[in-house]
Structure formats: structure tokens, C-alpha cells
Design an enzyme around this catalytic site. Sequence first.
Site, mmCIF file in Angstrom:
data_model
loop_
_atom_site.group_PDB
_atom_site.id
_atom_site.type_symbol
_atom_site.label_atom_id
_atom_site.label_comp_id
_atom_site.label_asym_id
_atom_site.label_seq_id
_atom_site.Cartn_x
_atom_site.Cartn_y
_atom_site.Cartn_z
ATOM 1 N N GLU A 34 1.166 -1.267 -0.077
ATOM 2 C CA GLU A 34 -0.650 0.167 -0.197
ATOM 3 C C GLU A 34 1.412 1.569 -0.092
ATOM 4 O O GLU A 34 1.902 1.709 0.743
ATOM 5 C CB GLU A 34 -1.052 0.184 1.651
ATOM 6 C CG GLU A 34 -1.495 1.667 2.221
ATOM 7 C CD GLU A 34 -2.959 0.920 0.407
ATOM 8 O OE1 GLU A 34 -3.614 0.145 0.390
ATOM 9 O OE2 GLU A 34 -3.383 1.721 -0.439
ATOM 10 N N GLY A 35 1.893 1.661 -1.308
ATOM 11 C CA GLY A 35 1.875 2.395 -1.165
ATOM 12 C C GLY A 35 1.565 3.934 -1.236
ATOM 13 O O GLY A 35 -0.186 4.394 -1.377
ATOM 14 N N THR A 36 1.996 5.812 -1.340
ATOM 15 C CA THR A 36 1.779 6.282 -1.336
ATOM 16 C C THR A 36 0.745 6.470 -2.218
ATOM 17 O O THR A 36 -0.312 7.228 -2.459
ATOM 18 C CB THR A 36 2.531 8.143 -1.218
ATOM 19 O OG1 THR A 36 3.401 7.427 -0.330
ATOM 20 C CG2 THR A 36 1.948 8.900 -1.153
ATOM 21 N N TYR A 37 1.430 5.820 -3.780
ATOM 22 C CA TYR A 37 1.058 5.748 -4.578
ATOM 23 C C TYR A 37 -0.532 4.706 -5.338
ATOM 24 O O TYR A 37 -0.736 5.222 -6.570
ATOM 25 C CB TYR A 37 1.165 6.863 -5.912
ATOM 26 C CG TYR A 37 2.704 7.871 -5.167
ATOM 27 C CD1 TYR A 37 1.959 8.587 -5.230
ATOM 28 C CD2 TYR A 37 3.338 6.856 -5.066
ATOM 29 C CE1 TYR A 37 2.999 9.811 -5.205
ATOM 30 C CE2 TYR A 37 4.497 8.247 -4.420
ATOM 31 C CZ TYR A 37 4.389 9.893 -4.668
ATOM 32 O OH TYR A 37 4.616 10.802 -4.014
ATOM 33 N N GLN A 39 -2.243 1.132 -4.827
ATOM 34 C CA GLN A 39 -1.915 -0.487 -3.730
ATOM 35 C C GLN A 39 -1.016 -0.654 -4.383
ATOM 36 O O GLN A 39 -1.041 -0.833 -6.065
ATOM 37 C CB GLN A 39 -3.324 -1.263 -3.774
ATOM 38 C CG GLN A 39 -4.075 -0.633 -2.708
ATOM 39 C CD GLN A 39 -5.065 0.379 -4.006
ATOM 40 O OE1 GLN A 39 -5.220 0.477 -4.727
ATOM 41 N NE2 GLN A 39 -6.313 0.557 -2.721
ATOM 42 N N VAL A 40 -0.514 -2.018 -4.858
ATOM 43 C CA VAL A 40 0.142 -3.396 -4.990
ATOM 44 C C VAL A 40 -0.270 -4.698 -4.938
ATOM 45 O O VAL A 40 -0.582 -4.833 -3.762
ATOM 46 C CB VAL A 40 2.033 -3.354 -4.665
ATOM 47 C CG1 VAL A 40 2.357 -4.216 -5.554
ATOM 48 C CG2 VAL A 40 2.420 -1.455 -4.957
ATOM 49 N N LYS A 55 1.008 -3.169 -9.787
ATOM 50 C CA LYS A 55 1.151 -1.066 -9.159
ATOM 51 C C LYS A 55 -0.185 -0.769 -9.521
ATOM 52 O O LYS A 55 0.410 -0.210 -11.078
ATOM 53 C CB LYS A 55 2.166 -0.982 -8.586
ATOM 54 C CG LYS A 55 2.461 0.265 -7.851
ATOM 55 C CD LYS A 55 4.219 1.099 -7.768
ATOM 56 C CE LYS A 55 4.050 1.740 -7.773
ATOM 57 N NZ LYS A 55 6.037 2.488 -7.100
ATOM 58 N N ASP A 164 14.902 8.082 -2.663
ATOM 59 C CA ASP A 164 13.918 6.936 -1.434
ATOM 60 C C ASP A 164 14.642 6.067 -1.907
ATOM 61 O O ASP A 164 13.583 4.677 -1.289
ATOM 62 C CB ASP A 164 12.363 7.067 -2.554
ATOM 63 C CG ASP A 164 10.928 7.118 -0.932
ATOM 64 O OD1 ASP A 164 12.605 6.943 -0.062
ATOM 65 O OD2 ASP A 164 10.246 6.706 -1.053
HETATM 66 N N1 LIG Z 1 7.703 -6.246 -8.257
HETATM 67 C C1 LIG Z 1 7.397 -6.233 -7.049
HETATM 68 N N2 LIG Z 1 7.201 -7.230 -6.097
HETATM 69 C C2 LIG Z 1 6.567 -8.078 -5.413
HETATM 70 N N3 LIG Z 1 6.034 -6.550 -4.452
HETATM 71 C C3 LIG Z 1 6.453 -5.103 -4.722
HETATM 72 C C4 LIG Z 1 6.719 -5.344 -5.828
HETATM 73 N N4 LIG Z 1 6.585 -3.497 -5.861
HETATM 74 C C5 LIG Z 1 5.809 -3.262 -5.036
HETATM 75 N N5 LIG Z 1 5.913 -4.337 -3.700
HETATM 76 C C6 LIG Z 1 5.710 -4.308 -2.444
HETATM 77 O O1 LIG Z 1 4.580 -3.033 -2.207
HETATM 78 C C7 LIG Z 1 5.130 -1.893 -1.506
HETATM 79 C C8 LIG Z 1 5.140 -0.197 -1.763
HETATM 80 O O2 LIG Z 1 5.379 -0.447 -3.254
HETATM 81 P P1 LIG Z 1 6.213 0.833 -3.687
HETATM 82 O O3 LIG Z 1 7.110 1.441 -3.013
HETATM 83 O O4 LIG Z 1 6.616 1.519 -5.538
HETATM 84 O O5 LIG Z 1 5.006 1.512 -4.121
HETATM 85 P P2 LIG Z 1 4.794 3.418 -3.544
HETATM 86 O O6 LIG Z 1 3.114 3.757 -3.753
HETATM 87 O O7 LIG Z 1 5.921 4.089 -4.118
HETATM 88 O O8 LIG Z 1 5.097 2.705 -1.791
HETATM 89 P P3 LIG Z 1 6.058 4.605 -1.046
HETATM 90 O O9 LIG Z 1 4.811 5.580 -0.780
HETATM 91 O O10 LIG Z 1 5.881 3.795 0.886
HETATM 92 O O11 LIG Z 1 6.920 4.335 -1.783
HETATM 93 C C9 LIG Z 1 6.636 -2.609 -1.138
HETATM 94 O O12 LIG Z 1 7.418 -2.037 -0.034
HETATM 95 C C10 LIG Z 1 6.807 -3.880 -1.917
HETATM 96 O O13 LIG Z 1 6.622 -4.866 -0.458
#
Ligand SMILES: Nc1ncnc2c1ncn2[C@@H]1O[C@H](COP(=O)(O)OP(=O)(O)OP(=O)(O)O)[C@@H](O)[C@H]1O
Length: 514
Positions: A34-37, A39-40, A55, A164
Site C-alpha cells: 500500500e504505497g502513497t501512490y 496499491q500493489v 502497481k 527514496d
Molecule cells: N515488483 C514487486 N514485487 C513484489 N512486491 C512489490 C513489488 N513492487 C512493490 N512491491 C511491494 O509494494 C510496496 C509498495 O510499493 P512501492 O514502494 O513501489 O509503492 P509506493 O506507492 O511508491 O510506496 P511508498 O509510498 O511506500 O514509497 C513495496 O514496499 C513492496 O513491499
Amino acid sequence: MAAAAFGQLNLEEPPPIWGSRSVDCFEKLEQIGEGTYGQVYMAKDIKTGEIVALKKIRMDNEREGFPITAIREIKILKKLHHENVIHLKEIVTSPGRDSDDQGKPDNNKYKGGIYMVFEYMDHDLTGLSDRPGQKFTIPQIKCYMKQLLTGLHYCHVNQVLHRDIKGSNLLIDNEGNLKLADFGLARSYSHDHTGNLTNRVITLWYRPPELLLGATKYGPAIDMWSVGCIFAELLNGKPILPGKTEGEQLTKIYELCGSPDENNWPGVSKMPWYNQMKSPRPLKRRVRDIYKNFDRHALELLEKMLVLDPSQRISAKDALDAEYFWTDPLPCDPKSLPTYESSHEFQTKKKRQQMRHHEEAAKKQKLQHPQQQHSRLPQQQHGGQSHGAPHWPAGPNHPIHNGPPPQLPAGGPSGHQYYQKPRGGAPGPNRFPPSGNQSGGYNNQSRGGYSSGSYPPQGRGAPYGAGPRGPSGGYGVGPPNYSQGGSGGGQYGGSGRGQNPMGGARNQQYGWHQ
Ligand SMILES: Nc1ncnc2c1ncn2[C@@H]1O[C@H](COP(=O)(O)OP(=O)(O)OP(=O)(O)O)[C@@H](O)[C@H]1O
């Protein structure tokens, strides 16, 4: 793609044109991030059975159009191809209103959804380290560090700053491969960088002093500070600089690395926020004191990473050449590493939260029915421990920060007046560090209001409400495990430098050219 021989049909399909396929080609299996941008999800390509990570690009603010962060991430990832950088396979779309993983329509106002399809990785470093009882061996730490530096060196040579670097953005698969991920804050830079860059990037705990002092011209050294923090965290068992505000973060940095002055960092007194953020009295560098239990070569390398002056900080390339990676025990072969059950920060946090709820419910029950505890009922179970579930005590190193973080004490952590009042709102989240800012915008000085002396609000805060790390301290280093599939002893036996199982000869280890 291999070409078909004459007279034969080419049965291999061409790779899909980006954006041409629907997300319906994938079956969502479970949410893993669950990122800022957005769900994954872990998902399966229905046709090929391949497991991927989807993502979702968050389009909450549809009026602003396709998010600039996603455009940057896609653009940058399209040009990076390296075994230690996550591979973006394609982009897929969903034509109508999306549903969440339970099949309910999600709140995304945007009608269609856009997803980045990545190769799937079993773990992220934070999730892996948070496994109860997890201990990394020295060859394992060397192996991860080496891959991290190799991936980062590749990015830097390609003029990309990650901006980051943190445990949850370092993905690891069950073959022991580590890949840099989340290029949402990354950007291209040039050596003759003339433009200003935002200094509100990098998650607070991993943010270097130059950004905290207001630098808007910077380079690869910012990522190397974060690498130093990760390195020390792996050896130390817990994050080394867990500040809750920018002011407190700098205090922690000064207490560890000494206060900056014109001797150790020529030009520092001209930094935008130097005067406001000055230490009231000179502080000595204490890295060697504090980490005296680290081995000599590890400490030597760490000292070069955690250098206040970015121009004197070691580069990724030079770090790869450090004695640390070339003396016994050598980095192990990634393939020799143990495999673990899938662990992502999102999942370990979820488990912790569930455990906390159990504990709270059990406490409540105890208060409501105190008699029952003493009479016929069996002894109360705490946090599911009796079922073999892990239990994280809230000891001094494992604080549970449920409320707003404490303000920087007037006298600073050491009891003397460090700075002016803590600056800006920027409350730290719970156990997780405030993230690098997105809303500050790139190259966006005007929004930041840096000269006004107050920090712009944190835009990329970590939304987590998790508890502390495990009793083992997460990244605790286990005893050297030389029997680990050829990671030491027999195979790489003998002292001094040997054949490095990960990279062949020194200086020729990267497998690509600058
Ligand atoms: N290719 C992948 N394979 C498995 N898990 C992944 C993958 N990409 C992302 N994740 C999981 O999802 C999480 C969030 O992904 P990501 O950091 O790309 O999103 P974000 O929205 O930028 O998050 P944040 O706000 O934490 O920086 C990661 O910490 C990881 O646990």
C-alpha cells in the site's frame, strides 16, 4: 526474442504493446503493498500463469491528470535495464470502475485504472527483516549490500538519482536477488546540474544532512547517505537515525557524525538553513565509538558513507571496491541464501496490527472479567503467542508511537538547546519514518517556501500505524554462517581476498560499462 528458423512458424508471441492489454488478463491474488501512490497486488497472468506485481497508479485527483510521479517512474524504468533494478514489464489498463481485492468497487474516482506490471519479488528488505527471529549472516549482509550498491551504481552512471532508498524499496526474491524499486521520486540529473531540485525527498530516517540543510543542488551522494543508513541498520539490528521531525533528524545526525563546520564541510555555513539548524556547541563525531562492535572493514566503509560533506562521501563504485567486500567472510552467492515465506512490509505490518488488536481485546477482557483469570479459565494468552505467533514487546528500542510524536525537547536530546523550535508540522508517523515529500514538487522552490525558515508540510507521509520491530531487533546479525551454501569457509576459504562469488575480479564486477 529469438527469431524462428526458416520454414518454421514463430510461435513466440511478440511482447504486448504497452497499454494495449487489459488488467483482466491478470487474476489479482492478494494485496502486497500500500504505497502513497496506490496499491500493489500479487497477480497471475491468466494466459501464461506467470506471477507478477501490479502497481495501481492512484488517480484520486483526476483533474491534475496522469500523475507526474508515475510518468517519471515509467520513463526512468523504461531506460534502466539491470539485474539489480526492478523490471517494468508493461502497462495495463482497466476500462471501467475498478474493484478492490474483495470485489467491491473502490473509491477511485477515475473511471479507468492504470497499472504498472512488474516482475514479482517475494520480499522487501523491511518485511524480511521484520520476520520474528530474523537474523542475517555477515555474508548475507555483504551480498545484499553489494547488490544494492551495484544497482545504485548503475542508476548513477545512467544519471538517475533514486531519492527514496529505504528497506521497503529494496525488493528481494527467493533466489537472493536484490532489486531497487519504487522510482516514484527518482529523477534524471546531469553533472552540470544548473536547475534547482527539491530537497523534500527521501524518507526522513534516510535523508542526508545536505537536504535537511536546504540544498537544492545535489547529486548521487544523497543516495549514498541512505545506503549508509541501511548498512548500519543491517548490522545494528534497528534503524540508526529514527528522527520524527527534520529538526530532530539533524540532531540525531550531529550526535552521531559530529556537527558540521567549515573544517569538516567547506561551504556548509552558506547552506540555506545552516544558521537556524546550527548545533549550539560543537559535537564530536562518534561513529567509531557507537559502532565499535562492527568489524573493522564494515566500520571503515560505514565511516565513508556517513560523511557529512556530500563531496567527500564515498560513491557507489568506490564502495564496491572497499575491503569489506573483498575480505573473509566474502559476500555469499545470492542463490545460496535461504528461502523465506513471502514477506512484504505491508503484510508484516498487517500481522502486527492484528496482534495488537488481539492483545488489546485480551486486556479489555481481563479488565472486564478479572475473576475469570484466577478461577477456572486457563491462563490468558497474550497476542497469540501461545499459538506460535510472534510477540513484540514495547521495550525502549521498540517504542509504540501511537500518539503524535513528542516535540523535540527544548534542550535537545542531550539536554542542551540545539535548535529553535521544531520546524514545520511534519509529525513522524508511528513506527515508520516520514517519507520523502511528493507534494513539495520537483524543482518546486516556490511551494516549499524554504527561505521563510519553515518547512513545507510533509506530503508523502507514511500512512502506517504499525508497532515496533520484533524482539530480535529485526536486522540482527546472526553468527557468521559459513556453511551457508558455500558462502565462506570451504569454498572461499583462506584469508584475505578471494574469488568473490558474486562478481569475479575486483574492478570488473559490474558486467556492464559506464
Ligand atoms: N515488483 C514487486 N514485487 C513484489 N512486491 C512489490 C513489488 N513492487 C512493490 N512491491 C511491494 O509494494 C510496496 C509498495 O510499493 P512501492 O514502494 O513501489 O509503492 P509506493 O506507492 O511508491 O510506496 P511508498 O509510498 O511506500 O514509497 C513495496 O514496499 C513492496 O513491499
